[in-house]
Design a protein around this motif. Structure first.
Motif, PDB file in Angstrom:
ATOM      1  N   GLN A  72     -38.227  96.003  -0.593  1.00  0.00           N
ATOM      2  CA  GLN A  72     -37.741  97.265  -1.151  1.00  0.00           C
ATOM      3  C   GLN A  72     -36.406  97.651  -0.524  1.00  0.00           C
ATOM      4  O   GLN A  72     -35.473  98.059  -1.213  1.00  0.00           O
ATOM      5  CB  GLN A  72     -38.768  98.377  -0.887  1.00  0.00           C
ATOM      6  N   ARG A  73     -36.347  97.527   0.796  1.00  0.00           N
ATOM      7  CA  ARG A  73     -35.108  97.893   1.504  1.00  0.00           C
ATOM      8  C   ARG A  73     -33.933  97.022   1.055  1.00  0.00           C
ATOM      9  O   ARG A  73     -32.824  97.514   0.862  1.00  0.00           O
ATOM     10  CB  ARG A  73     -35.293  97.765   3.010  1.00  0.00           C
ATOM     11  N   THR A  98     -31.169 104.743  -2.857  1.00  0.00           N
ATOM     12  CA  THR A  98     -31.851 104.955  -1.583  1.00  0.00           C
ATOM     13  C   THR A  98     -33.228 104.294  -1.599  1.00  0.00           C
ATOM     14  O   THR A  98     -33.853 104.171  -2.658  1.00  0.00           O
ATOM     15  CB  THR A  98     -32.026 106.458  -1.264  1.00  0.00           C
ATOM     16  N   HIS A  99     -33.663 103.883  -0.431  1.00  0.00           N
ATOM     17  CA  HIS A  99     -34.974 103.252  -0.291  1.00  0.00           C
ATOM     18  C   HIS A  99     -36.070 104.194  -0.785  1.00  0.00           C
ATOM     19  O   HIS A  99     -37.002 103.782  -1.472  1.00  0.00           O
ATOM     20  CB  HIS A  99     -35.211 102.836   1.168  1.00  0.00           C
ATOM     21  N   SER A 100     -35.966 105.467  -0.453  1.00  0.00           N
ATOM     22  CA  SER A 100     -37.008 106.425  -0.867  1.00  0.00           C
ATOM     23  C   SER A 100     -37.029 106.593  -2.387  1.00  0.00           C
ATOM     24  O   SER A 100     -38.105 106.701  -2.990  1.00  0.00           O
ATOM     25  CB  SER A 100     -36.814 107.779  -0.175  1.00  0.00           C
ATOM     26  N   SER A 101     -35.864 106.587  -3.032  1.00  0.00           N
ATOM     27  CA  SER A 101     -35.824 106.695  -4.495  1.00  0.00           C
ATOM     28  C   SER A 101     -36.486 105.481  -5.140  1.00  0.00           C
ATOM     29  O   SER A 101     -37.266 105.612  -6.091  1.00  0.00           O
ATOM     30  CB  SER A 101     -34.379 106.799  -4.996  1.00  0.00           C
ATOM     31  N   SER A 131     -38.744 103.561  -3.815  1.00  0.00           N
ATOM     32  CA  SER A 131     -40.171 103.664  -3.533  1.00  0.00           C
ATOM     33  C   SER A 131     -40.852 104.596  -4.531  1.00  0.00           C
ATOM     34  O   SER A 131     -41.925 104.282  -5.064  1.00  0.00           O
ATOM     35  CB  SER A 131     -40.396 104.155  -2.102  1.00  0.00           C
ATOM     36  N   LEU A 132     -40.238 105.737  -4.816  1.00  0.00           N
ATOM     37  CA  LEU A 132     -40.805 106.695  -5.768  1.00  0.00           C
ATOM     38  C   LEU A 132     -40.857 106.118  -7.185  1.00  0.00           C
ATOM     39  O   LEU A 132     -41.819 106.341  -7.926  1.00  0.00           O
ATOM     40  CB  LEU A 132     -40.007 108.000  -5.753  1.00  0.00           C
ATOM     41  N   GLN A 147     -43.721 103.643  -7.357  1.00  0.00           N
ATOM     42  CA  GLN A 147     -45.013 104.339  -7.340  1.00  0.00           C
ATOM     43  C   GLN A 147     -45.275 105.061  -8.654  1.00  0.00           C
ATOM     44  O   GLN A 147     -46.368 105.601  -8.862  1.00  0.00           O
ATOM     45  CB  GLN A 147     -45.057 105.346  -6.193  1.00  0.00           C
ATOM     46  N   LYS A 179     -43.798 107.791  -9.583  1.00  0.00           N
ATOM     47  CA  LYS A 179     -43.642 109.240  -9.379  1.00  0.00           C
ATOM     48  C   LYS A 179     -42.328 109.745  -9.951  1.00  0.00           C
ATOM     49  O   LYS A 179     -42.182 110.925 -10.217  1.00  0.00           O
ATOM     50  CB  LYS A 179     -43.740 109.577  -7.894  1.00  0.00           C
TER      51      LYS A 179
END
Length: 183
Positions: A20-21, A30-33, A35-36, A39, A41
């Motif tokens: 992912q990174r 971004t990694h968090s985006s 990830s979302l 998922q 989300k």
């Protein structure tokens, strides 16, 4: 946009061996985006999805049409191979349970003196093989040759042919023929 974008993206990324990174770094998201999105989300815009897919790389069309859920068996243990042999000859068919096979891929075992029969065989298609151990005498039309380990053959199966183990030692070979034979 389809509800399965996130899981599909995760499956593709994993299939390609990208973390992912790493993917986030490659595409500038971004990694968090990321990830979302994976998922489910957050639903990415078409331009964001294209940016992510370009970093893999895969087209948007291929992303949505790629069969990510292969239901056919891929790996086979020796016990999984279908024995389709007759007489003394053993033919172990790889992928015999695939309904849409395009070829027949087999491990063939000929005990000493065994053969495919006195009658020559002919059918539409092509056949190729490589000898693993022992020797096999192959007659194709009027040409006959004895092959040993590491030697191979390739021919048009419309030409009458026959296989025979002239020795006392077992012969094993791997072969492939088209079209797929139904057994």
């Amino acid at each position: 946009m389809s509800d399965d974008v996130g899981p599909r993206l995760r499956a593709l990324r994993t299939l390609r061996g990208i973390s992912q990174r790493e993917l986030a770094k490659r595409c500038g998201v971004t990694h968090s985006s990321l990830s979302l999105i994976e998922q489910g989300k957050v639903s990415p815009s078409v331009s964001s999805l294209k940016k992510i897919l370009d970093a893999i790389p895969i087209s948007v069309g291929d992303f949505f049409t790629l069969d990510m859920d292969n239901r056919d068996q891929v790996f086979y243990s020796p016990e999984d191979l279908t024995d389709i042999g007759s007489g003394d000859v053993i033919y172990k068919l790889v992928g015999g349970n695939h309904q849409t096979r395009s070829l027949s891929f087999m491990i063939e075992t000929y005990p000493g003196g065994a053969d495919t029969g006195r009658e020559m065989i002919a059918h539409q298609g092509e056949e190729a093989g490589v000898i693993l151990e022992g020797e096999i005498e192959i007659t194709i039309g009027i040409e006959t040759r004895t092959l040993g380990p590491g030697e191979a053959y390739y021919f048009n199966t419309a030409i009458p042919h026959r296989f025979r183990n002239p020795g006392k030692r077992e012969c094993r070979l791997v072969s492939c023929c088209t079209p797929a034979k139904t057994f």
